[in-house]
Design a protein around this motif. Sequence first.
Motif, PDB file in Angstrom:
ATOM      1  N   GLN A  22       0.828  -1.208   0.000  1.00  0.00           N
ATOM      2  CA  GLN A  22       0.000   0.000   0.000  1.00  0.00           C
ATOM      3  C   GLN A  22       0.865   1.262   0.000  1.00  0.00           C
ATOM      4  OE1 GLN A  22      -2.798  -0.111   3.252  1.00  0.00           O
ATOM      5  NE2 GLN A  22      -3.309  -2.267   2.897  1.00  0.00           N
ATOM      6  N   SER A  23       0.364   2.315  -0.636  1.00  0.00           N
ATOM      7  CA  SER A  23       1.048   3.613  -0.644  1.00  0.00           C
ATOM      8  C   SER A  23       0.543   4.458   0.517  1.00  0.00           C
ATOM      9  CB  SER A  23       0.792   4.343  -1.956  1.00  0.00           C
ATOM     10  OG  SER A  23       1.349   3.650  -3.047  1.00  0.00           O
ATOM     11  N   PRO A  24       1.388   5.324   1.076  1.00  0.00           N
ATOM     12  CA  PRO A  24       0.935   6.226   2.140  1.00  0.00           C
ATOM     13  C   PRO A  24       0.088   7.356   1.548  1.00  0.00           C
ATOM     14  CG  PRO A  24       3.218   6.682   1.591  1.00  0.00           C
ATOM     15  CD  PRO A  24       2.824   5.478   0.788  1.00  0.00           C
ATOM     16  N   ASN A  25      -1.069   7.598   2.154  1.00  0.00           N
ATOM     17  CA  ASN A  25      -1.995   8.611   1.645  1.00  0.00           C
ATOM     18  C   ASN A  25      -2.136   9.826   2.548  1.00  0.00           C
ATOM     19  OD1 ASN A  25      -2.790   7.028  -0.656  1.00  0.00           O
ATOM     20  ND2 ASN A  25      -4.040   5.776   0.724  1.00  0.00           N
ATOM     21  N   LEU A  26      -1.858   9.663   3.854  1.00  0.00           N
ATOM     22  CA  LEU A  26      -2.125  10.721   4.822  1.00  0.00           C
ATOM     23  C   LEU A  26      -0.979  10.836   5.816  1.00  0.00           C
ATOM     24  CD1 LEU A  26      -5.804   9.666   5.618  1.00  0.00           C
ATOM     25  CD2 LEU A  26      -5.142  11.621   4.205  1.00  0.00           C
ATOM     26  N   CYS A  27      -0.825  12.031   6.407  1.00  0.00           N
ATOM     27  CA  CYS A  27       0.163  12.227   7.462  1.00  0.00           C
ATOM     28  C   CYS A  27      -0.252  13.400   8.334  1.00  0.00           C
ATOM     29  CB  CYS A  27       1.567  12.449   6.885  1.00  0.00           C
ATOM     30  SG  CYS A  27       1.704  13.862   5.766  1.00  0.00           S
ATOM     31  N   GLU A  42       6.055  15.685  18.760  1.00  0.00           N
ATOM     32  CA  GLU A  42       6.891  14.567  19.188  1.00  0.00           C
ATOM     33  C   GLU A  42       6.687  13.327  18.322  1.00  0.00           C
ATOM     34  OE1 GLU A  42       9.273  14.389  21.591  1.00  0.00           O
ATOM     35  OE2 GLU A  42       9.070  16.563  21.743  1.00  0.00           O
ATOM     36  N   TYR A  43       5.474  13.169  17.791  1.00  0.00           N
ATOM     37  CA  TYR A  43       5.152  12.018  16.958  1.00  0.00           C
ATOM     38  C   TYR A  43       4.458  12.496  15.685  1.00  0.00           C
ATOM     39  CZ  TYR A  43       5.708   9.404  21.360  1.00  0.00           C
ATOM     40  OH  TYR A  43       6.192   8.882  22.529  1.00  0.00           O
ATOM     41  N   PHE A  44       4.498  11.636  14.664  1.00  0.00           N
ATOM     42  CA  PHE A  44       3.648  11.867  13.507  1.00  0.00           C
ATOM     43  C   PHE A  44       3.089  10.534  13.033  1.00  0.00           C
ATOM     44  CE2 PHE A  44       7.893  11.431  11.559  1.00  0.00           C
ATOM     45  CZ  PHE A  44       7.664  10.563  10.500  1.00  0.00           C
ATOM     46  N   ALA A  45       1.921  10.609  12.421  1.00  0.00           N
ATOM     47  CA  ALA A  45       1.217   9.422  11.952  1.00  0.00           C
ATOM     48  C   ALA A  45       1.204   9.406  10.435  1.00  0.00           C
ATOM     49  CB  ALA A  45      -0.213   9.400  12.495  1.00  0.00           C
ATOM     50  N   VAL A  46       1.335   8.228   9.866  1.00  0.00           N
ATOM     51  CA  VAL A  46       1.239   8.022   8.418  1.00  0.00           C
ATOM     52  C   VAL A  46       0.126   7.008   8.173  1.00  0.00           C
ATOM     53  CG1 VAL A  46       2.398   7.142   6.365  1.00  0.00           C
ATOM     54  CG2 VAL A  46       3.652   8.577   7.987  1.00  0.00           C
ATOM     55  N   GLY A  47      -0.825   7.374   7.338  1.00  0.00           N
ATOM     56  CA  GLY A  47      -1.952   6.509   7.064  1.00  0.00           C
ATOM     57  C   GLY A  47      -1.898   5.906   5.681  1.00  0.00           C
ATOM     58  N   LEU A  48      -2.131   4.589   5.600  1.00  0.00           N
ATOM     59  CA  LEU A  48      -2.227   3.895   4.331  1.00  0.00           C
ATOM     60  C   LEU A  48      -3.694   3.535   4.098  1.00  0.00           C
ATOM     61  CD1 LEU A  48       0.702   3.331   5.665  1.00  0.00           C
ATOM     62  CD2 LEU A  48       0.945   1.664   3.856  1.00  0.00           C
ATOM     63  N   LEU A  49      -3.957   2.644   3.179  1.00  0.00           N
ATOM     64  CA  LEU A  49      -5.336   2.303   2.867  1.00  0.00           C
ATOM     65  C   LEU A  49      -6.073   1.771   4.089  1.00  0.00           C
ATOM     66  CD1 LEU A  49      -7.477   2.039   0.596  1.00  0.00           C
ATOM     67  CD2 LEU A  49      -6.656  -0.313   0.267  1.00  0.00           C
TER      68      LEU A  49
END
Length: 386
Positions: A184-189, A196-203
């Motif tokens: 899956q490709s990353p779509n969101l961040c 302090e943190y970051f999130a990466v969202g895939l499908l």
Amino acid sequence: MTIFRIITGSYEHALLCVSVTLADDKTIQPVFQPIFHFQAHSLSIRALDIAKRYLVSGSNDEHIKIYDLQKRKELGTLLQHQGSITKLLFSDDTAEESDFLTHKNGRWLLSAAEDGKIVIWRTKDWEQFGILKGHTARVNDMAIHPSGRVAISVSDDKTVRLWNLMTAKKASVMKLKGVFTHGQSPNLCCFTSDGEYFAVGLLNRLIIYETREAKIVAIFQLKQTLMQMQFVTLDNREYLVVANGNGTIQFYTLERVTQKNEETEPLDTPEFQLQGHANRVKDISIYKEKQNDEVVSYLVSISSDGKIVIWDLKLKDQVAVYDTGERLNVVATVNESVEKALRPRPSASTKEVESEYESDGEVVLRRADRKKIKKRKKKLLKVERE
């Protein structure tokens, strides 16, 4: 009483703005007042953002339009990308205190597109400051660190890139591959409020990174298709808001999503959940303002079903619905006071000189094509309150 404006972009190429009045007494019905509705682009609108008094919109037609919300007029078009505009993002680097907590006062605008480029625009004069190059495929999303110095971006090239916005250069690259992503490709961040943190969202997967070391903290399997996500602080507690393909909006505590795990695990029952759409939630926007030393927080969600749903995050309940009749794609919110009384006209003794610049104390935009100036003036927004 809370009054703010909701601006949406649709597949029908239109920008729609409504003002909503929400009474403190929830037994009183909300009041919606249309502000403007017009065809802004020749193709679907895919990106919106608001800062200062400016609204920017990006479309599949490769154009970025700039509007002055105070004067209700179009200021011009930014033409740099070769491909659909996928994301527009103002920085929020002001130290000024304001009652309108989610209204940005950005010095910079970042634009991303299917051409893989990220352009940094200086909002003082709308001149190009730099181009962030490195992605080899469509840029799907971007986020700016709370410090305003660093940004992250995710792309169909299956990389997460960190950028130094002070030098307009790459800081680091993280490749997404292996069993964790399932191709899956990353779509969101998005960043947490302290960065302090970051999130990466895939499908249907969520990856949490620790920012300083750019290392993975946790990986979660999602039960639904991930459509949008954003961190928000409510009552001194931070949540990750996850909008899904089945119309639900779920809230997970920061402690839960940053809890370290060594293997992919399902993201279990959320702290609470909202359900207001029959199908996928296309976008969400958080609106906050101070009232009598208290913070009121609302979440606005939209769907391709055409409905704008407003949620009171203190009550954790739906308080208003507005049916636009269009397939909505993106949404942004702004305080009602963004439209102030215009400055008085200069005295008769003051000579007004026409030029290809709009001036309101700072240079706004130079027209790219002299031949189009007259045509653009005829198309300036002439929208009256209904």
